[in-house]
Write a protein that holds these residues in place. Structure first.
Motif, short mmCIF file in Angstrom:
data_model
loop_
_atom_site.label_atom_id
_atom_site.label_comp_id
_atom_site.label_asym_id
_atom_site.label_seq_id
_atom_site.Cartn_x
_atom_site.Cartn_y
_atom_site.Cartn_z
N PRO A 109 1.13 -1.29 0.05
CA PRO A 109 -0.24 0.16 -0.28
C PRO A 109 0.94 1.57 0.21
O PRO A 109 0.00 2.64 -0.82
CB PRO A 109 -1.01 0.02 1.56
N LEU A 110 2.15 1.45 1.24
CA LEU A 110 2.90 2.34 0.70
C LEU A 110 3.88 2.72 -0.78
O LEU A 110 3.76 3.92 -0.95
CB LEU A 110 3.98 2.86 2.18
N LEU A 111 3.54 1.88 -1.32
CA LEU A 111 4.94 2.02 -2.67
C LEU A 111 2.95 2.72 -3.06
O LEU A 111 3.48 3.72 -4.01
CB LEU A 111 5.31 0.54 -3.07
N ARG A 112 2.29 2.41 -3.69
CA ARG A 112 1.10 2.42 -4.29
C ARG A 112 0.79 3.75 -3.90
O ARG A 112 0.25 5.10 -4.94
CB ARG A 112 -0.32 1.20 -4.03
N HIS A 113 0.77 4.17 -3.26
CA HIS A 113 0.37 5.56 -2.26
C HIS A 113 1.24 6.76 -2.48
O HIS A 113 1.33 7.98 -3.60
CB HIS A 113 0.39 6.11 -0.52
N TYR A 114 2.81 6.49 -2.31
CA TYR A 114 4.09 6.66 -2.72
C TYR A 114 3.85 7.40 -4.41
O TYR A 114 4.17 8.54 -5.14
CB TYR A 114 5.04 6.64 -2.41
#
Length: 217
Positions: free
Chosen positions: A37-42
């Motif tokens: 999820p953090l990869l997608r967010h950034y």
């Protein structure tokens, strides 16, 4: 399979332990079943200085598991390469990708990161660095300096942020570290362009930190 059982297998079989783990479970402890999820967010919030998507831009995901993040990078228009040392892990990753239909631009290879020579515009590391023993960290950094192209980007989700040793004993995998450990290992030639706690709520928010390093051109 719980983490302690995984650690015992790795102590007994060393690197071959990863193959044993994948053969015992197709959902080991580090498999969260989705794109990080953090990869997608950034990426969606343009918080990473990524090159414009193109099949000419190569992305490496070492220790890629089933390839969720590999597929994500490929879906954005990059050429994405996943890598794992376990033949069974690679087999499961390829089986997963085949079920997704169109996987243009994505592949998963069975290979050893520590002897890999190809160069990449972007390397994304999530739960790879924390999976290697402490004595291989210098070797890891030296390999990154070889495979990240000049001007390229190294993205790492620092996890878990904790002490490396407890009573003098390595506690892992996952082996704990801090962003400072990573920065010191890379040394000169990499500029840290991102270092922050997740701006969105995720599991274990306090022990994850998003980092990015740009290789000198």
């Amino acid at each position: 399979m719980d983490r302690q059982a995984m650690r015992e297998l790795l102590k007994e079989h060393n690197e071959q332990g990863w193959e044993a783990i994948w053969r015992l479970s197709d959902s080991p402890p580090w498999d969260n079943g989705q794109v990080q999820p953090l990869l997608r967010h950034y990426i969606e919030k343009r918080g990473l200085p990524l090159p414009e998507p193109s099949r000419d831009v190569k992305v490496l995901v070492p220790g890629c598991g089933k390839g969720y993040d590999v597929l994500y990078f490929a879906s954005l228009g990059y050429t994405a390469v996943g890598m794992d040392i376990s033949p069974e892990g690679v087999r499961l990753a390829n089986a997963f990708m085949e079920k997704q239909g169109d996987v243009k631009g994505a592949e998963v290879r069975c290979a050893d990161f520590f002897v890999h020579e190809e160069q990449y515009d972007v390397v994304y590391d999530y739960t790879f660095f924390c999976a290697i023993p402490l004595h291989k960290r210098e070797e890891y950094a030296a390999r990154m300096k070889r495979i990240v192209k000049a001007g390229g980007l190294l993205i790492t989700l620092v996890f878990p942020i904790k002490e490396e040793l407890v009573d003098g004993v390595e506690q892992g995998p996952p082996f704990g570290y801090t962003p400072q450990v990573y920065t010191k290992l890379l040394g000169e030639g990499f500029e840290q362009v991102l270092d922050e706690y997740p701006p969105i709520e995720v599991d274990n928010r306090g022990i994850k930190r998003m980092n990015a390093f740009k290789r000198a051109a």
